[in-house]
Design an enzyme around this catalytic site. Structure first.
Site, PDB file in Angstrom:
ATOM      1  N   PHE A 111       2.886  -2.457  -0.303  1.00  0.00           N
ATOM      2  CA  PHE A 111       4.168  -3.051   0.097  1.00  0.00           C
ATOM      3  C   PHE A 111       4.292  -4.519  -0.296  1.00  0.00           C
ATOM      4  O   PHE A 111       5.402  -5.056  -0.327  1.00  0.00           O
ATOM      5  CB  PHE A 111       4.402  -2.855   1.607  1.00  0.00           C
ATOM      6  CG  PHE A 111       4.142  -4.056   2.449  1.00  0.00           C
ATOM      7  CD1 PHE A 111       2.867  -4.359   2.870  1.00  0.00           C
ATOM      8  CD2 PHE A 111       5.178  -4.901   2.830  1.00  0.00           C
ATOM      9  CE1 PHE A 111       2.620  -5.474   3.650  1.00  0.00           C
ATOM     10  CE2 PHE A 111       4.943  -6.017   3.612  1.00  0.00           C
ATOM     11  CZ  PHE A 111       3.659  -6.305   4.018  1.00  0.00           C
ATOM     12  N   LYS A 112       3.169  -5.175  -0.630  1.00  0.00           N
ATOM     13  CA  LYS A 112       3.243  -6.570  -1.058  1.00  0.00           C
ATOM     14  C   LYS A 112       4.176  -6.738  -2.264  1.00  0.00           C
ATOM     15  O   LYS A 112       4.731  -7.813  -2.489  1.00  0.00           O
ATOM     16  CB  LYS A 112       1.856  -7.103  -1.428  1.00  0.00           C
ATOM     17  CG  LYS A 112       0.794  -6.983  -0.344  1.00  0.00           C
ATOM     18  CD  LYS A 112       0.898  -8.062   0.697  1.00  0.00           C
ATOM     19  CE  LYS A 112      -0.297  -8.129   1.636  1.00  0.00           C
ATOM     20  NZ  LYS A 112      -0.484  -6.933   2.463  1.00  0.00           N
ATOM     21  N   ASP A 113       4.347  -5.675  -3.053  1.00  0.00           N
ATOM     22  CA  ASP A 113       5.242  -5.743  -4.209  1.00  0.00           C
ATOM     23  C   ASP A 113       6.694  -6.005  -3.813  1.00  0.00           C
ATOM     24  O   ASP A 113       7.458  -6.561  -4.597  1.00  0.00           O
ATOM     25  CB  ASP A 113       5.226  -4.406  -4.984  1.00  0.00           C
ATOM     26  CG  ASP A 113       3.904  -4.178  -5.702  1.00  0.00           C
ATOM     27  OD1 ASP A 113       3.296  -5.166  -6.149  1.00  0.00           O
ATOM     28  OD2 ASP A 113       3.494  -3.013  -5.812  1.00  0.00           O
TER      29      ASP A 113
END
Ligand SMILES: *Cc1c(COP(=O)(O)O)cnc(C)c1O
Length: 495
Positions: A111-113
């Site tokens: 989810f860091k993207d």
């Protein structure tokens, strides 16, 4: 109406959004917080007709008020494009009545993207707006996920360079391979002899080196950070909660205004804080369910009102949540302290001196919207196993922590409101733990063999991010001692 940013640790002259993004952290060590939480100015019905990019614009424009429409739309267009493997950007999957919001369809399948694909564009736009002529050098220490997502986000972004330090023997094989195969002539990856804390300490020292900063400036460079406390990471994370709600509405899974619960597997408290901001903006969210792994410092905090990091650090199968200091919690503490930077500062000083602080009863009362619980290693594995058994849907270890905590919540409260569970990583990122949970008979196999097994079991194609690194050449083989980090930085910059 303009939103300006204050520091959580002292009274400063409030700064514009672009300045807050450039600085990352306030000079007094505090985090930047918006001086008010703006309300959504589109109806939920209107939002339900929009694409992800359009919702992103409607949310982010309310916070980044010194960006022009054109600037912000350009940042969004560059971020949420075919780097994602689905046009939806953040699709939802229903399993056993809960909605898994899959935030892992970007370049590095975590989810860091969602934030790190837009941060480079927000940062370079902010630099332009503030007449910064220097090249921006992003310096990051990583325990795995952030480093790769930052590399992918900044690779070949003009006007930037990125340097990532990781503990040579402290990340998973797949995580290391993801980093050392990173393309882009502005990228630099270094393994250090030491652990994550050594990498982090080294980076902090370089950031604090005033002499180096002056020398860099002379040579046309300046440092910045892609850390999760940057508001340029927080604001893009609010978007997907609004998008998820709008989508449930569009598909008539809920009626307009109906309240939903949101479940978030939590480490640094960034993702769940974004959900809290979404609620404050008027999104009909009821409970914010905060899920921890065995490093359950947040669960204890919600129970007792005491935040206490003095405990053993546990290495779990959900390593991105193995955190004892949840940095973004400071923004919530500041808020429930009545936006009082002195009170917040005293608590944060207690944390850094003695490792603990206790909030007052009056502050604790303001946390009613939060519910905390945790899942141990066995429960996490069982959750993956049982969900797969019953539905065929495979979730990763972090998402499993959330799923397990959600079950505990329902059991305890009998609250059956529609729930959105933030699904923060692809099971392909943590293949070994996931496969072991489903069936231990594959344990002796190599990591990439397990990838193929997972594809067979789940019926989900191997993501491009994994397929690419299978055969990709190693492009970074730099290794150094923790004392040599500054020299490595100067070598890369050629100064
Ligand atoms: C970073 C991360 C988390 C924790 O998110 P926070 O914003 O730090 O609370 C959870 N799951 C995965 C897969 C992550 O990479």
């Amino acid at each position: 109406m303009e939103v300006l940013y204050n520091s959580t640790r002292s009274k400063i002259n409030p700064v514009k959004a672009s300045e807050a993004i450039l600085k990352g952290l306030s000079e007094d060590g505090g985090l930047f917080v918006p001086d008010r939480i703006p309300a959504l100015d589109k109806t939920l019905e209107e939002l339900s007709e929009m694409t992800y990019g359009q919702v992103a614009y409607e949310v982010m424009k309310l916070y980044l008020t010194d960006f022009t429409e054109e600037e912000l739309k350009e940042c969004i267009a560059k971020a949420y494009d075919d780097k994602f493997d689905t046009e939806e950007i953040a699709p939802m999957v229903e399993a056993e009545g809960a909605y898994y919001l899959e935030l892992f369809h970007g370049a590095t399948i975590a989810f860091k993207d969602m934030a790190l694909s837009i941060l480079p564009h927000l940062l370079t736009t902010s630099a332009k707006k503030n007449h910064v002529k220097n090249e921006i050098v992003i310096l990051t220490a990583t325990s795995g996920d952030t480093g790769k997502a930052a590399l992918a986000g900044f690779a070949d972004v003009e006007g930037t360079r990125i340097i990532v330090f990781y503990p040579k023997n402290g990340v998973s094989k797949i995580q290391e391979k993801q980093m050392v195969t990173q393309k882009g002539k502005n990228t630099y990856v270094v393994g250090i002899h030491g652990n994550f804390d050594d990498a982090q300490t080294g980076v902090k020292q370089i950031f604090g080196d005033k002499e180096l900063a002056a020398y860099m400036d002379e040579k046309g460079f300046q440092f910045s950070s892609a850390n999760s406390i940057n508001i340029g990471r927080l604001v893009p994370q609010i978007v997907y909660y609004v998008y998820a709600y709008a989508k449930l509405l569009r598909e008539a899974r809920i009626t307009s205004g109906e309240k939903i619960n949101v479940v978030v597997p939590t480490g640094n408290f960034g993702n769940i804080l974004a959900a809290f901001y979404a609620k404050q903006m008027g999104l009909p969210i009821d409970k914010l369910i905060c899920a921890s792994n065995e490093n359950k410092v947040l669960f204890d905090f919600f129970q007792s009102g005491t935040y206490d990091r003095n405990r053993e650090f546990v290495l779990t199968s959900s390593p991105s949540m193995d955190i004892l200091i949840s940095s973004n919690l400071e923004r919530l503490i500041y808020r429930i302290a009545g936006n009082d930077s002195e009170r917040n500062k005293a608590l944060m000083e207690a944390l850094s001196n003695g490792g603990a602080y206790t909030i007052t009863d009056e502050m604790k009362k303001q946390l009613v919207d939060f519910y905390g619980n945790y899942a141990d290693e066995q429960e996490t594995a069982k959750t993956i196993h049982d969900l797969y058994d019953r539905t065929g849907y495979v979730i990763d270890t972090h998402t499993a922590v959330a799923s397990c905590v959600y079950e505990k919540y329902k059991e305890e409260t009998k609250d059956t409101k529609t729930a959105v569970i933030a699904s923060t990583a692809s099971p392909y990122k943590f293949t070994r733990s996931v496969i072991n949970a489903i069936d231990s008979k594959y344990d002796a196999m190599e990591d990439f063999e397990l990838v193929d097994i997972l594809s067979k079991l789940s019926g989900v194609e191997v993501p491009k991010a994994i397929e690419e690194i299978r055969k990709a050449p190693v492009l970074h083989d730099h290794i150094c001692d923790k004392t040599q980090m500054k020299q490595m930085v100067m070598d890369f910059l050629g100064i």
